[in-house]
Structure formats: structure tokens, C-alpha cells
Design a protein around this motif. Structure first.
Motif, short mmCIF file in Angstrom:
data_model
loop_
_atom_site.label_atom_id
_atom_site.label_comp_id
_atom_site.label_asym_id
_atom_site.label_seq_id
_atom_site.Cartn_x
_atom_site.Cartn_y
_atom_site.Cartn_z
N LEU A 162 -11.86 31.26 -27.16
CA LEU A 162 -10.49 30.28 -27.34
C LEU A 162 -10.89 29.13 -26.75
CD1 LEU A 162 -7.91 33.06 -26.13
CD2 LEU A 162 -8.17 31.89 -28.58
N MET A 163 -11.46 28.87 -25.60
CA MET A 163 -11.75 27.55 -25.07
C MET A 163 -12.47 26.75 -25.81
SD MET A 163 -12.52 26.75 -21.13
CE MET A 163 -13.78 28.22 -20.84
N LYS A 164 -13.51 27.48 -26.64
CA LYS A 164 -14.24 26.53 -27.44
C LYS A 164 -13.72 26.04 -28.70
CE LYS A 164 -18.57 29.10 -26.34
NZ LYS A 164 -19.25 30.10 -26.61
N ILE A 165 -12.63 26.98 -29.04
CA ILE A 165 -12.08 26.74 -30.25
C ILE A 165 -11.12 25.37 -29.94
CG2 ILE A 165 -10.15 27.71 -32.16
CD1 ILE A 165 -12.56 29.21 -32.39
N TYR A 166 -10.27 25.61 -28.82
CA TYR A 166 -9.45 24.72 -28.47
C TYR A 166 -10.30 23.17 -28.38
CZ TYR A 166 -5.58 28.06 -28.60
OH TYR A 166 -4.76 29.14 -28.85
N ALA A 167 -11.26 23.25 -27.71
CA ALA A 167 -12.16 22.10 -27.39
C ALA A 167 -12.52 21.60 -28.57
CB ALA A 167 -13.34 22.59 -26.55
N PHE A 168 -13.04 22.18 -29.50
CA PHE A 168 -13.50 21.65 -30.83
C PHE A 168 -12.08 20.92 -31.57
CE2 PHE A 168 -16.85 25.13 -31.18
CZ PHE A 168 -17.74 24.55 -30.18
N GLU A 169 -11.27 21.68 -31.35
CA GLU A 169 -10.04 21.14 -32.02
C GLU A 169 -9.51 19.80 -31.38
OE1 GLU A 169 -7.94 22.32 -34.77
OE2 GLU A 169 -9.91 22.97 -34.86
N ILE A 170 -9.48 20.01 -30.35
CA ILE A 170 -9.40 18.50 -29.21
C ILE A 170 -10.22 17.51 -29.64
CG2 ILE A 170 -9.00 17.52 -27.05
CD1 ILE A 170 -8.00 20.50 -26.20
N ALA A 171 -11.36 17.98 -29.67
CA ALA A 171 -12.56 16.88 -29.66
C ALA A 171 -12.17 16.32 -31.07
CB ALA A 171 -13.65 17.46 -29.57
N SER A 172 -11.85 16.80 -32.04
CA SER A 172 -11.90 16.42 -33.54
C SER A 172 -10.53 15.54 -33.65
CB SER A 172 -12.35 17.39 -34.46
OG SER A 172 -11.18 18.36 -34.38
N GLY A 173 -9.82 15.93 -32.73
CA GLY A 173 -8.43 14.68 -32.70
C GLY A 173 -7.32 15.57 -33.31
N ARG A 174 -7.70 16.73 -33.69
CA ARG A 174 -6.49 17.31 -34.29
C ARG A 174 -5.42 17.99 -32.93
NH1 ARG A 174 -10.02 19.25 -38.00
NH2 ARG A 174 -11.07 20.68 -37.02
N LYS A 175 -4.20 18.22 -33.38
CA LYS A 175 -3.10 18.59 -32.44
C LYS A 175 -3.31 19.96 -32.26
CE LYS A 175 1.55 18.63 -31.67
NZ LYS A 175 1.64 19.80 -31.37
N VAL A 176 -3.26 20.44 -30.80
CA VAL A 176 -3.49 21.71 -30.74
C VAL A 176 -2.05 22.48 -30.30
CG1 VAL A 176 -4.72 23.42 -29.37
CG2 VAL A 176 -5.71 21.00 -29.76
N ASP A 177 -1.57 23.38 -31.31
CA ASP A 177 -0.60 23.97 -30.56
C ASP A 177 -1.26 25.45 -30.30
OD1 ASP A 177 0.59 23.51 -33.76
OD2 ASP A 177 -1.10 24.80 -33.39
N VAL A 178 -0.94 25.91 -29.01
CA VAL A 178 -1.31 27.26 -28.53
C VAL A 178 -0.38 28.24 -28.85
CG1 VAL A 178 -1.91 28.57 -26.48
CG2 VAL A 178 -2.27 26.07 -26.74
N LEU A 179 -1.02 29.29 -29.55
CA LEU A 179 -0.09 30.42 -30.00
C LEU A 179 0.43 31.09 -28.98
CD1 LEU A 179 -2.82 32.13 -32.42
CD2 LEU A 179 -0.95 30.65 -33.11
N PRO A 180 1.69 31.55 -29.34
CA PRO A 180 2.40 32.29 -28.06
C PRO A 180 1.86 33.53 -27.49
CG PRO A 180 3.48 32.54 -30.20
CD PRO A 180 2.63 31.52 -30.28
N GLU A 181 1.03 34.16 -28.40
CA GLU A 181 0.35 35.20 -27.65
C GLU A 181 -0.91 34.80 -26.80
OE1 GLU A 181 0.50 35.02 -31.16
OE2 GLU A 181 -1.24 35.90 -32.22
#
Lengths: 171, 938
Positions: free
Chosen positions: B547-566
Motif C-alpha cells: 500500500l505504501m508503495k502504491i501511494y508513494a508512486f501516486e504522490i510522486a507522479s503528482g496525482r491526488k491521493v485519496d485513501v480508501l476508507p477501508e
């Protein structure tokens, strides 16, 4: 090297179990029982008319093979490693059974139960320290008879071992 | 026999009495036989144990009764219950003079005890006595017990006698003695390494049975070291030839085959010797060809020999003709109806395929048949064959078959094995990446918990690195196919933990890499995994990291991250986890979400799992901090190695300890008490010294002696690997140390143990020095354990007495040891192992023969070492001349009254005389030997 000789009846009751492998010998009694049970459960699940060989690494460590033969109510089992020949081991069981047959004329399970020490005497003449010592059943019989005779004799005459130089040096 | 038989039958019918078996034993067997359940059986056995416990406590149990109790004990132990309360009675029974009871005792003991049991020590004495018995049956019983009871520490106690028995007149005894020696070799090769030549010698025994028995140890020895037995090739071949030509007595025939077991052993040995050796292979090819022609393939044993021939041919460098013969034999096996022979055929095929790969083709159908056979053993053997013949052309079929079989079986052990084979083959021969990933997924799915964790790591690395080609496109395709297949499999219930780890890792690294799947989709899947396997912390850890990697890649590529509620709830749950690892990961993830793109990119760069991470092992960035701490008064760090060095310099004893396994038992006599230190010489006078010192002149100033001790201990270290004579390492090292050139043994210390003890005044050394004096029982035990080597004992006495320095000993009459003084270079020869034949020229070698009590059999015994340790200081002390004269005096004074040795008693004078005598004997033994041997050989 032969790792173990076992006899068990078709209900899984051990009738004779002798281990030669250093590792197995050092196991506690319960573990050895587990081995016997493990062997029995494998044997009893074998169908008829298949080979008499099994690879049994799971119980006796790597490179362990097992040869068994089913006589009437008894399983005769030999466990050994790669330095022995499977077919020859099968014949070794044959030698053992033939010898017992001569010993008890038409051997049956009860003979084995009640002549426990004799069973071991026979086995010790055939397999010694995990190696095949003698395969001539006549020779084995001769040795066993000599032991029985001598045992009977020694019941009346007690043997006094000579005192020997080892004792002298000790004082 | 008939009588025994009827007795057995009578018992079976329920009548009483007979050969020691009573009604109770019969009832026990019967009731156990009738027991319906394991619980019932246990109940019966437990009550039997109670009865036996009570009965064994009764006083004055008749021996006959006792024998029966012991048989009952054996019986209940065979059924898996603890009978240890009665072991001691079995041990006692071995002491009995009655053969029947003795054998029963031995039988029980060999079944009850293993080599490491504490009670063994109580039996060693009896075994020693029995080995010298006149009755060869007693000897056999003792040899049998040896094989099952003697451990590394007790081998030296019985070894001399066993070696003597190699020349026993009865072939049954010789055979068993060889087997016992073989057993020793297996147990502790070093303890008998100097006796190996005996095996070669026994190969020429007149009795074929003894020769056959010798093949067993030789097989082991040749397995360990082929090259030094190459000279025996022609001997083995000629033996085999003679056997096949029926030169052995008819009684060795078994089912019309001449001595088949000997033939098989010989073939095994030849296979070892001919391996990769062209000339040896040529020597044996003739006899092998004969065997193929002669073997009767209608009997089981004939086929056993045939199979052994095939095996031999698969090891050596065979001629084409032999290869053909072997192939013929194999096809006969495979065509047979017997499953046993098919099994052997498949096995033979598997061996032969290595040297002629095309041989399998003509047997294709037979092999396929075996693969379909209901016999599991045969099936597995066939899979083994397939595994051996896998090529890139047939890998798909074979691995598919294997995985199918793997899925079908329940036996975890074999499942593991076949899974690892699948993986190995797939890694080695995979035709395409997709196929490879498919197979791996299958293996992980069905045997995931059984495969080695390394396999998983390999797979991850493989996906990360690609297949080595510089084709990024192919790599990303591979990754995509992995991700797709994993997403598909994930929905299956109950996947193995290891597989989930792989899946999580792959999804984390490459789930979003292609842009095919959205981050929220992948993270949702990962949350599902963490949720579904909430009890598996490792999987959860992998999932969170992914999960951490997924979000990191998202952040790094400048996309907005919305963390799923679950996902949010998962993080919150893990923040309070009991596992610190999970907590840490959750906190890290939380922290990461708050960082900006640049920071995140440097923390978790995209697709960087293969980049090397540089680790500063010296922790140099801490230098400043350390400097600061030291300046403010902290202790500087001392490395572990330095610390241990410091300890060693202060403690010689600990150094000594490294060589002596602390658990080692001593079977030799304890050394004489020695002065615990030179400065406290006064105290040495208080210690009773029953023996005169022979080296009063050996008293030296403390400085010299301590120097020499240091030297000797150093040399001891160096020589450790040189030769192992007798069992216990410390003893060996003492002999080897003392057999070094004289300058090592300079001065007082002829016995390193003692030398070390007296150099460092540790409490332990004083304890040691007192103990033997206090405990004469032990001394006696030790002495009797050392058997016929009374001389070695008195030697030891003299040697340790010899370096008791100073006053206490100096006052005694200087009765000198008649050591045949030799110049040092000659003495060095005694370090050599085994003198196989005794020549009359060398007195020391004569002595060797004497100690072995058989003049032909001269293994170098410990006596040599001890003797030498005596001799060494003599040769180096300044007063050699005076010594020499004294020596000659004393040897004149005791002209061969050998009988005096037979008297008992701890008289030191006598011991000395004995010593002298034996040395005398060493010089001219021929006249005296027989009396000694008569005693030993009976």
C-alpha cells in the motif's frame, strides 16, 4: 547400512523393532513409536500387488528406503539407505523368515511374541550393527542352536570368567 | 528346537511355565492382543508397569524371575511405554555369569539404552571382561553389545580387545570384531583411523564369511577416499571372479547363486573404484560381462545382482558392449510383470540415462505405463526419471504432469520435494515467461507453504529484474502478466501465506505501473488481503508495505491521493497492533501520506527494488558523536575479539579447554596429584606420593618450566591435526605434543595437562590434583576400563610422577625406569601410525605388538605416546648419562620375571617393576609373549 528392522502385525502392533541408525537410536521411545506407527500407516494403505519398495525419507531422513514383505498376519520391514540393494534386502527378509521357519518349524506370530529373545538372537546373527553379517540360514541356525545349548548348560554350571591382567593393573 | 517349539505352542495355548515365561507374561500378551483400543492397551500396560515396579522392589528376586521381569520390561517398552525404572536391573543382569541371563541382560540393555545413556559407563567394565572370555559365545554377546552401546568416549576402553579379537580362532568372532570396528569407524572415524590397515588385512582371511564382512567397512572407507584403494581393484575383481566361478564352498550358495550378497557388495565397491577411472573400468569389464551372461534372471536374487551390475556400469566408464548388456537387462526389467523389477528398471534407466541419453527413447511406452501405474512408489520413481531427462523440448509436458501429481497427493513431504523439482525445472528450462509465471502460481497456490521461502524471493527478483535481456518491453509485459494472473488468483479462498506475500509484493511494485489498474483498485485488493488473512502478520506486513508503495508512486507522479476508507481503518487498526513491526509500518505509511512529492520520490523511487542500497557498515557518520562522548569521559569501545584475547592471556586454562571437549569422559587413570604451583612447594610434601620420582634432576627454576610449558602448548596446537591415536582428544594431543622434537618437551612438563595446570594457579587445577587421590574407586574403574594395558597405566603414573618437581619426590629412592633410551630422531618415528608388521629390530615396535597382544597386529597404541612422553624428557635432561646407567642397572635387576606382574595391589614399587618388566619385554618379547596371550585369547 540397514537402519531398522521391524516386524508388526496387520493391526499395527509392533512385534519386534530394532534400530541401528545412530540418530534414530537416540530418539526417545515415543518418537520411535511414532516411526513405527508412521511405517504402519504407509504400509496398510498400500494396495495389493504393488512393489515391495517405498521411499521413506519423510520418516527416516534423506535417502531412506524401505522394503517390506507381508506374511500371513505379519509385516516384515527393513529400512536402509542407498548403500544397499533393494532386491537383495527383499531376499534378506526371505532369509530371516526362512530361518525363523526352521527355528520354530512353521513360524507364526505367536512364536515371535513368546520367543522374543530368540528372535533377537536370530536377527543378531543375520544383521549386525546395521550390516548384513550372514545370509546362510543353516549357519544362522547352527549358531542359534549352539547358543541355546550353551545357555541350557550354563543353567547348571556357572561360568567363571578368568581374571585377567586388566584387573591387576587397576590396583 | 522342537522342544522350544512345543513350549511356545504350550504357552500359546495358555499352559503355565516353560522357558522362563510365566502365566503373567502370557496373560499380559493375551490381554494386549485382545485390547480393542489404544486406550485399553495403555491401561493394561500401565497396570503392568505398576506391578513390575512393585515386584522389582522386592528383595532377593530369584534370577529366573528377574529374567522374566526384564523380558516383560522389554515388551512394554516395545509398546512405547517408558520402562526406565527397570534399566538398572538389566544392567545388573549383564554382570551375571550365567550365559542365558547374561545374554538376556545384554539384549535388554541394547534395546533400552542408546549410546548416550548414563548407564553405559556401568556396562563398559562387564563388556571388557566378556571380551576376554574363554567362551566365544560370551565374546559374541559382548561384541554385539559394543555395536549398540559404545560411544565415542568409551571406544578407547574396548578398542584394544576388539583389535585382538580380529585374530580370534573362531570366524564368527572375527567377523563380529570387524563389524564392531566398522561401527567404531562410523561412530568416530578418528578413534580407529590408525587401525584401518586391519581391514585390508582381513580381506585375505581364510574364511569367506570374514572376507565378506570386511567388504562392509571397506565400502565405507572407499566411499570416503577412493584414491588410496585403487591398488585393490584387481584383488576385488579376482575375488568377484572366484565367487562367480563357484570357488566358494557350496554352503554360500543362496537360491543357486554363489554368495550373492558378497557379489553385490563387491559390485558396489567396484562401482566406486571404477568411477571416472578408465584403466580400472577396463580391468573390471570382463567380469561384469560374465555376470550379465551368468545371472539367472528368474530369481529375485539373480535380478538383484543384475541390477547391481547396471548400477556399477552407470558409474564406471563402460565399454559399448557392456552398455548394451545393461540396456538389455533394463528392458527385461521394464517388460517384467513384477512391480519390483519395473521399479528397478526405472531406477536403472535413470542411472544409465546420464551416460547414454537416448536409451530412454526405446522405453517410452514402458515409462508412460509406469507413470499411470497405481503403485505410488513406482510413480514417484518414474517422476524422478522424468526429472532427470527433462530438456527444454519436453519441459512443458513433464512439469505439467508433475504439478498435476503434486496437486493430487496429500503427503506433504513428497509434495515439498516435487514442488521444488517443478520450480527447479521451470527456472531452468522455461520456454516462456508467461508459462513460467503460470507454473509458479500453480506451485505456490497448491504447495505454497511447503516450498522454500527462497523460491518466493527468487520469483520476486525474477519479476523485478526481468529475464536479463535488455528488453524493457518484454519485462513490463512479464510484469503485467504477473499482475493480471495474481489479481485473478487472489479471489480464491485460503491461499498459502507465502503466495500472498509474493502477490502483495508484486501488486505493490507493479500493480499500477502500467496504468491499466487504478491505484484505488489495487489498494482495495490489498486491503482485502490484509483483511481476509488478519491472523497472518507477515502477509499483513507485506500488504501494508505494498500500500505504501502504491501511494508513494501516486504522490510522486503528482496525482491526488485519496485513501480508501477501508484502507484508513486498516491503518488505524494497525497503529494499535500488538506487533511492533506492523505498528512501525502503519506509522511509516501515515507519515508518508503527509509528505510532498519530492520527499516521497526519494524515499520510495519507482521500480527500484533491484537497486543496490549502500550501507555504511563502519557507521562513520557516528564518529563525531563518539568523539564527543569520549571527550566527556566515556569508555572507548573494545571489540569482542580484543576482549576475548585479553581473557586468554590471563587464563591458560581456558585455552586448554578449547581442545578438550568438556563432556569427555576419562577412561585412563587420573594423573598423580601434582603440586598446584611451584611457589607453594611446601604443600606438595603433604600430598602423599606413593611413587618415587624418576626425574629428580628434572627440577628446574620456575621461569624455565613455564616457558617450556608455553612452548609445548603451542606445539600441541599445531600438531592437533596430525594424528589421532586414541579417542579422547586431550590424550591425543598429549601424545602428539610429547612426540615433538625434544626442545618442546624441555624440562619438566611431559604431560601438557599437567603443564598447564601447574603454570596457571587456577582453583580448578588444585581441584584436579586432589580429586584422583580422594577417589580410588574411580581410579580403579578407570584402570580396569583400560583393560590389559596395565603397563600403559603404570607408564602414565610414572610420567606424571616424573614431573612432580622438587622436594616431595626428590627424597624417594631414585629407582629408575628402564627406558630404552633412544636418540630423539628415532623416537619421532613412533608418531607414525600403524606398524603393520612387527620386525624384531625395533624394540618399540615389539612393544606395540605386545600391547595389542597379538604379535602380527601392531596398531600403534597409546602406550607409545606415553612411553615417549617419558622418554622425551630423559633424552633432553642434562643427566642423561647417569640415567642411562641407572636404566641398565634396573633392567638387569629384573630379568624377566614376568609373573610378578600378575600380583595385584596398588603398590607403587610393584607398578614400577611391572613397568620395567614390560619395557624389558619390549626388548625381547618372543620368549615371554605366549603367557600373556594365553590369558587374553583364552
Amino acid at each position: 547400512m540397514i537402519k531398522a528392522v521391524m516386524m508388526m502385525n496387520t493391526q499395527g502392533k509392533p512385534r519386534l523393532a530394532k534400530f541401528y541408525d545412530f540418530l534414530v537410536r537416540c530418539l526417545p521411545v515415543e518418537k520411535q513409536q511414532e516411526l513405527i506407527r508412521g511405517v504402519f500407516s504407509v504400509l496398510s494403505s498400500r494396495p495389493e500387488n504393488v512393489s515391495n519398495f517405498l521411499e521413506i525419507d519423510s520418516l527416516f531422513g534423506p535417502d531412506s528406503r524401505l522394503v517390506y514383505k507381508h506374511y500371513a498376519t505379519l509385516y516384515f520391514v527393513l529400512v536402509f539407505d542407498g548403500s544397499e540393494n533393494e532386491l537383495a534386502m527383499l531376499d534378506l527378509i526371505q532369509v530371516l523368515v526362512e530361518t525363523l521357519d526352521k527355528c520354530f518349524s512353521n513360524v507364526c506370530e505367536l512364536d515371535i511374541v513368546f520367543n522374543y529373545s530368540k528372535m533377537h538372537t536370530v536377527l543378531d546373527e543375520i544383521v549386525f550393527g546395521g550390516q548384513v553379517l550372514e545370509t546362510r540360514s543353516d549357519e544362522v541356525m547352527k549358531a542359534v542352536e549352539e547358543i541355546s545349548k550353551s545357555e541350557a548348560a550354563s543353567n547348571s554350571i556357572s561360568l567363571v570368567p578368568k581374571s585377567v591382567s586388566g584387573w591387576r593393573g587397576g590396583r | 528346537m522342537e522342544q522350544l517349539k512345543t513350549i511356545g505352542r504350550e504357552l500359546a495355548m495358555g499352559s503355565q511355565g516353560g522357558f522362563g515365561q510365566s502365566k503373567e507374561f502370557l496373560d499380559l500378551v493375551k490381554s494386549i492382543g485382545e485390547a480393542r483400543s489404544k486406550a485399553e492397551e495403555d491401561r493394561i500396560v500401565l497396570s503392568e508397569i505398576d506391578i513390575l515396579k512393585r515386584k522389582l522392589l522386592e528383595p532377593d528376586i530369584p534370577k529366573r524371575k528377574m529374567k522374566e521381569y526384564i523380558i516383560r520390561l522389554v515388551y512394554i517398552e516395545m509398546l512405547g511405554h517408558d520402562a526406565s525404572f527397570g534399566y538398572i536391573h538389566a544392567v545388573k543382569m549383564t554382570h551375571d555369569d550365567n550365559l542365558l541371563l547374561k545374554r538376556t541382560g545384554y539384549l535388554a540393555v541394547t534395546l533400552f539404552l542408546n549410546e548416550d545413556h548414563d548407564l553405559i559407563i556401568l556396562i563398559v567394565n562387564t563388556i571388557q571382561k566378556d571380551l576376554r572370555s574363554d567362551n566365544y559365545l560370551v565374546v559374541c554377546a559382548a561384541l554385539n553389545a559394543i555395536c549398540r552401546l559404545i560411544n565415542e568416549e568409551t571406544i578407547p576402553a574396548v578398542l584394544p580387545q576388539v583389535v585382538d579379537l580380529l585374530n580370534h580362532q573362531k570366524e564368527a568372532v572375527r567377523k563380529k570384531a570387524i563389524m564392531a570396528l566398522h561401527r567404531f569407524h562410523r561412530k568416530s572415524p578418528s578413534s580407529v583411523s590408525h587401525l584401518i590397515s586391519n581391514f585390508r588385512k582381513r580381506l585375505c582371511d581364510n574364511d569367506p564369511g570374514v572376507m565378506g564382512a570386511t567388504l562392509c567397512p571397506l565400502f565405507d572407507l572407499i566411499t570416503e577416499d577412493v584414491s588410496s584403494y585403487k591398488d585393490l581393484v584387481s584383488s576385488f575383481v579376482s575375488i568377484l571372479k572366484q565367487v562367480t566361478e563357484r570357488r566358494l564352498p557350496k554352503s554360500y550358495d543362496y537360491h543357486q547363486m554363489p554368495a550373492p550378497f558378497i557379489q553385490i557388495k563387491l559390485l558396489k565397491i567396484l562401482a566406486l573404484l571404477g568411477c571416472g577411472d578408465k584403466s580400472a573400468s577396463e580391468i573390471m569389464s570382463m567380469v561384469l560381462g560374465d555376470l550379465f551372461r551368468k545371472c539367472d534372471s528368474s530369481t529375485n536374487i539373480g535380478n538383484a545382482i543384475l541390477y547391481e551390475c547396471i548400477r556399477c556400469i552407470s558409474c564406471i566408464i563402460p565399454s559399448p558392449k557392456l552398455l548394451e548388456a545393461a540396456a538389455d537387462a533394463i528392458s527385461k526389467f521394464l517388460k517384467s510383470d513384477s512391480h519390483n523389477l519395473k521399479y528397478m528398471g526405472i531406477d536403472g534407466l535413470g542411472r544409465l540415462i546420464k551416460i547414454s541419453p537416448d536409451i530412454a527413447e526405446q522405453h517410452q511406452l514402458a515409462v508412460i505405463d509406469c507413470l499411470e501405474d497405481p503403485d505410488d512408489t513406482l510413480k514417484r520413481k518414474t517422476f524422478e526419471l522424468l526429472y532427470k531427462m527433462t530438456k527444454s523440448s519436453n519441459v512443458e509436458v513433464i512439469v505439467d504432469r508433475m504439478t498435476d501429481y503434486m496437486i493430487s497427493i496429500n503427503d506433504n513431504h513428497y509434495k515439498t520435494e516435487i514442488a521444488s523439482r517443478c520450480v527447479e525445472l521451470a527456472e531452468q528450462f522455461a520456454p516462456s515467461n508467461q508459462w513460467f509465471i503460470q507454473i509458479m502460481n500453480k506451485v505456490f497456490e497448491h504447495a505454497g507453504d511447503l516450498v522454500n521461502i527462497k523460491v518466493a524471493h527468487n520469483l520476486m527478483r525474477l519479476i523485478a529484474e526481468g529475464f536479463g535481456e535488455d528488453d524493457d518491453d518484454a519485462d513490463s509485459k512479464l510484469r503485467l502478466s504477473a499482475v493480471e494472473s495474481h489479481l485473478q488468483i487472489m479471489s480464491e479462498p485460503k491461499l498459502p501465506s507465502l503466495f500472498l506475500q509474493v502477490i502483495s509484493w508484486v501488486l505493490g511494485e507493479y500493480g499500477t505501473a502500467d496504468g491499466k489498474y487504478s491505484a484505488s483498485y489495487i489498494s482495495g485488493k490489498l486491503c482485502d488481503v490484509a483483511d481476509a488473512y488478519s491472523s497472518d502478520e507477515t502477509v499483513k506486513g507485506y500488504a501494508v508495505s505494498a500500500l505504501m508503495k502504491i501511494y508513494a508512486f501516486e504522490i510522486a507522479s503528482g496525482r491526488k491521493v485519496d485513501v480508501l476508507p477501508e484502507c484508513q481503518s486498516l491503518i488505524e487498526e494497525l497503529l494499535a497492533s500488538h506487533s511492533t513491526d506492523l505498528q512501525q509500518r502503519a506509522y511509516e505509511l501515515q507519515a508518508l501520506l503527509a509528505l510532498d512529492a519530492r520527499a516521497v520520490e526519494s524515499i520510495l523511487p519507482l521500480d527500484a527494488s533491484c537497486e543496490d542500497i549502500e550501507v555504511d557498515k563502519d557507521l562513520s557518520f557516528l564518529n563525531g558523536y563518539i568523539q564527543q562522548a569520549i571527550e566527556s569521559g566515556a569508555q572507548p569501545y573494545i571489540s569482542e575479539r580484543e576482549r576475548s584475547c585479553m581473557l586468554e592471556t590471563t587464563d591458560y586454562h581456558s585455552q586448554d579447554h578449547h581442545e578438550v571437549p568438556s563432556h569427555a569422559l576419562r577412561f585412563e587413570a587420573y594423573e598423580r596429584p601434582k603440586p598446584s604451583s611451584l611457589p607453594t612447594q611446601a604443600s606438595t610434601e603433604l600430598v602423599p606420593v606413593p611413587e618415587p620420582s624418576y626425574y629428580s634432576e628434572a627440577h628446574q627454576p620456575i621461569s624455565t618450566s613455564s616457558v617450556s610449558e608455553r612452548e609445548s602448548s603451542e606445539i600441541k596446537l599445531r600438531l592437533d591435526g596430525v594424528k589421532q591415536k586414541w579417542g579422547r582428544p586431550s590424550y591425543q594431543s598429549s601424545t602428539s605434543a610429547s612426540s615433538t622434537p625434544p626442545q618442546a618437551a624441555n624440562g619438566t612438563s611431559s604431560h601438557p595437562d599437567v603443564g598447564v595446570g601447574s603454570s596457571s594457579l587456577k582453583p580448578r587445577s588444585s581441584y584436579e590434583s586432589k580429586k584422583p587421590e580422594i577417589d580410588p574407586e574411580k581410579q580403579r574403574l578407570a584402570a580396569s576400563l583400560f583393560g590389559g594395558s596395565s603397563t600403559s597405566r603404570s607408564d602414565r603414573k610414572s610420567s606424571s610422577g616424573g614431573h612432580k618437581p622438587a622436594k616431595g619426590t626428590a627424597s624417594k629412592p631414585p629407582k629408575e625406569n628402564p627406558i630404552p633410551v633412544q636418540p630423539p630422531p628415532d623416537l619421532l618415528d613412533f608418531g607414525e601410525p600403524t606398524a603393520t608388521s612387527v620386525t624384531a629390530t625395533d624394540p618399540f615396535k615389539e612393544l606395540e605388538g605386545l600391547m595389542d597382544s597379538s604379535s602380527q597386529d601392531g596398531g600403534s597404541t597409546d602406550v607409545m605416546g606415553v612411553l615417549y612422553s617419558d622418554a622425551a624428557p630423559v633424552t633432553t635432561t642434562t643427566s642423561v648419562d647417569s640415567l642411562l646407567s641407572e636404566l641398565s642397572d634396573s633392567s638387569k635387576g629384573n630379568p624377566g620375571t614376568y609373573q610378578s606382574q600378575t600380583s595385584k595391589g596398588p603398590n607403587s614399587k610393584e607398578a614400577l617393576e611391572k613397568d620395567a618388566l614390560v619395557r624389558q619385554m619390549g626388548v625381547n618379547p618372543t620368549s615371554q609373549n605366549p603367557t600373556l596371550f594365553k590369558d587374553l585369547l583364552g
